[in-house]
Design a protein around this motif. Structure first.
Motif, mmCIF file in Angstrom:
data_model
loop_
_atom_site.group_PDB
_atom_site.id
_atom_site.type_symbol
_atom_site.label_atom_id
_atom_site.label_comp_id
_atom_site.label_asym_id
_atom_site.label_seq_id
_atom_site.Cartn_x
_atom_site.Cartn_y
_atom_site.Cartn_z
ATOM 1 N N LYS A 139 20.851 1.309 18.416
ATOM 2 C CA LYS A 139 19.734 2.177 18.077
ATOM 3 C C LYS A 139 19.133 2.633 19.394
ATOM 4 N N VAL A 140 19.183 3.918 19.622
ATOM 5 C CA VAL A 140 18.684 4.472 20.874
ATOM 6 C C VAL A 140 17.170 4.409 20.861
ATOM 7 N N GLY A 141 16.615 3.982 21.963
ATOM 8 C CA GLY A 141 15.177 3.873 22.111
ATOM 9 C C GLY A 141 14.851 2.729 23.046
ATOM 10 N N LYS A 142 13.607 2.580 23.326
ATOM 11 C CA LYS A 142 13.180 1.482 24.181
ATOM 12 C C LYS A 142 13.259 0.183 23.399
ATOM 13 N N ALA A 143 13.551 -0.903 24.121
ATOM 14 C CA ALA A 143 13.704 -2.206 23.464
ATOM 15 C C ALA A 143 12.446 -2.599 22.696
ATOM 16 N N ASP A 144 11.285 -2.306 23.248
ATOM 17 C CA ASP A 144 10.047 -2.681 22.557
ATOM 18 C C ASP A 144 9.755 -1.767 21.369
ATOM 19 N N ASP A 145 10.511 -0.669 21.238
ATOM 20 C CA ASP A 145 10.395 0.235 20.088
ATOM 21 C C ASP A 145 11.568 0.069 19.133
ATOM 22 N N GLU A 146 12.078 -1.139 19.035
ATOM 23 C CA GLU A 146 13.209 -1.438 18.150
ATOM 24 C C GLU A 146 14.465 -0.688 18.559
ATOM 25 N N GLY A 147 14.680 -0.523 19.848
ATOM 26 C CA GLY A 147 15.918 0.072 20.337
ATOM 27 C C GLY A 147 16.795 -1.015 20.919
ATOM 28 N N GLY A 148 18.099 -0.809 20.894
ATOM 29 C CA GLY A 148 19.030 -1.776 21.455
ATOM 30 C C GLY A 148 20.176 -2.067 20.500
ATOM 31 N N TRP A 149 20.842 -3.168 20.735
ATOM 32 C CA TRP A 149 22.029 -3.561 19.978
ATOM 33 C C TRP A 149 21.670 -4.600 18.918
ATOM 34 N N ILE A 150 22.269 -4.452 17.745
ATOM 35 C CA ILE A 150 22.022 -5.370 16.634
ATOM 36 C C ILE A 150 23.327 -5.519 15.843
ATOM 37 N N LEU A 151 23.486 -6.645 15.177
ATOM 38 C CA LEU A 151 24.667 -6.813 14.329
ATOM 39 C C LEU A 151 24.650 -5.775 13.213
ATOM 40 N N ALA A 152 25.790 -5.190 12.931
ATOM 41 C CA ALA A 152 25.898 -4.176 11.883
ATOM 42 C C ALA A 152 26.136 -4.799 10.514
ATOM 43 N N LYS A 153 26.502 -6.080 10.509
ATOM 44 C CA LYS A 153 26.824 -6.769 9.268
ATOM 45 C C LYS A 153 26.231 -8.175 9.301
ATOM 46 N N HIS A 154 26.191 -8.799 8.160
ATOM 47 C CA HIS A 154 25.785 -10.197 8.079
ATOM 48 C C HIS A 154 26.849 -11.036 8.798
ATOM 49 N N PRO A 155 26.458 -12.097 9.506
ATOM 50 C CA PRO A 155 27.429 -12.931 10.220
ATOM 51 C C PRO A 155 28.573 -13.447 9.331
ATOM 52 N N ARG A 156 28.339 -13.604 8.056
ATOM 53 C CA ARG A 156 29.398 -14.062 7.147
ATOM 54 C C ARG A 156 30.488 -12.989 6.971
ATOM 55 N N GLU A 157 30.134 -11.733 7.236
ATOM 56 C CA GLU A 157 31.079 -10.622 7.071
ATOM 57 C C GLU A 157 31.821 -10.268 8.362
ATOM 58 N N ILE A 158 31.526 -10.982 9.429
ATOM 59 C CA ILE A 158 32.158 -10.717 10.727
ATOM 60 C C ILE A 158 33.136 -11.845 11.015
ATOM 61 N N SER A 159 34.396 -11.497 11.188
ATOM 62 C CA SER A 159 35.393 -12.528 11.477
ATOM 63 C C SER A 159 35.553 -12.690 12.986
ATOM 64 N N LEU A 160 36.109 -13.836 13.367
ATOM 65 C CA LEU A 160 36.368 -14.063 14.787
ATOM 66 C C LEU A 160 37.447 -13.113 15.312
ATOM 67 N N ARG A 161 38.179 -12.518 14.404
ATOM 68 C CA ARG A 161 39.184 -11.542 14.819
ATOM 69 C C ARG A 161 38.527 -10.390 15.570
ATOM 70 N N ALA A 162 37.324 -10.020 15.185
ATOM 71 C CA ALA A 162 36.620 -8.929 15.873
ATOM 72 C C ALA A 162 36.380 -9.283 17.334
ATOM 73 N N ALA A 163 35.955 -10.513 17.596
ATOM 74 C CA ALA A 163 35.730 -10.943 18.981
ATOM 75 C C ALA A 163 37.055 -10.985 19.734
ATOM 76 N N TYR A 164 38.092 -11.424 19.052
ATOM 77 C CA TYR A 164 39.425 -11.483 19.644
ATOM 78 C C TYR A 164 39.877 -10.085 20.054
ATOM 79 N N GLU A 165 39.723 -9.123 19.162
ATOM 80 C CA GLU A 165 40.149 -7.760 19.451
ATOM 81 C C GLU A 165 39.257 -7.092 20.490
ATOM 82 N N ALA A 166 37.963 -7.339 20.413
ATOM 83 C CA ALA A 166 37.030 -6.707 21.353
ATOM 84 C C ALA A 166 37.244 -7.196 22.786
ATOM 85 N N SER A 167 37.633 -8.459 22.937
ATOM 86 C CA SER A 167 37.809 -9.007 24.281
ATOM 87 C C SER A 167 39.127 -8.587 24.912
ATOM 88 N N GLY A 168 40.052 -8.060 24.103
ATOM 89 C CA GLY A 168 41.339 -7.618 24.641
ATOM 90 C C GLY A 168 42.278 -8.762 24.966
#
Length: 177
Positions: free
Chosen positions: A57-86
């Motif tokens: 979310k573009v904006g200043k950090a104190d204005d709710e800008g920054g990076w956030i999980l797009a899904k609930h942690p239960r919906e994110i598999s470790l495969r995503a971290a595996y693929e993202a790290s290369g």
């Protein structure tokens, strides 16, 4: 940095975000939390974004800008971290000779082949030709095993959610205190 080193760090980054699921994190906060350079953290976050694991979310950090999980942690598999790290289990074996008569073997490790002018030239030449054959049966067999092992690992990572790992970390922290 070696991608194999990034895999646990990428998981750590996701767990930090999962611990505060409604918080928007700056790149600097995440970099500090996991001990990475800002540029490396940005690269991992961009890979997570391509995989729809995080959103920006573009904006200043104190204005709710920054990076956030797009899904609930239960919906994110470790495969995503595996693929993202290369990361890869091991790079494929290669047996192509370079310009100085060295055989690249599994990345940067090399073995020297005997020079054809040595006293053992006929047998050394045959060994060299066997190693340089287009289809080396040993390298082919080992590569097949590596591909199979990686497929099993990726399948296992697909079944483990970020929430599962987050719970394990909590249990570990509770017992180690």
């Amino acid at each position: 940095m070696n991608p194999n080193d990034l895999f646990p760090i990428a998981i750590h980054m996701l767990i930090c975000m999962a611990d505060e699921p409604r918080k928007y994190f700056t790149v600097e906060e995440l970099s500090q939390a996991v001990g990475l350079k800002v540029t490396t953290t940005r690269r991992i976050l961009r890979a997570f974004k391509r995989l729809s694991v995080v959103k920006l979310k573009v904006g200043k950090a104190d204005d709710e800008g920054g990076w956030i999980l797009a899904k609930h942690p239960r919906e994110i598999s470790l495969r995503a971290a595996y693929e993202a790290s290369g990361v890869t289990v091991l790079p494929p074996l290669t047996l192509a000779q370079d310009s100085v008569g060295q055989m690249p073997l599994n990345g940067s490790r090399r073995i020297s082949l005997p020079d054809s002018s040595s006293s053992k030239a006929p047998s050394a030449r045959k060994k060299k030709e066997a190693l340089l054959a287009d289809e080396n049966p040993v390298a082919g067999a080992v590569n097949s095993l590596l591909v199979e092992a990686e497929a099993l690992l990726v399948t296992r990572f697909e079944r483990v959610s970020l929430k599962d790992l987050q719970d394990q970390v909590r249990i570990f922290k509770t017992h180690s205190v």
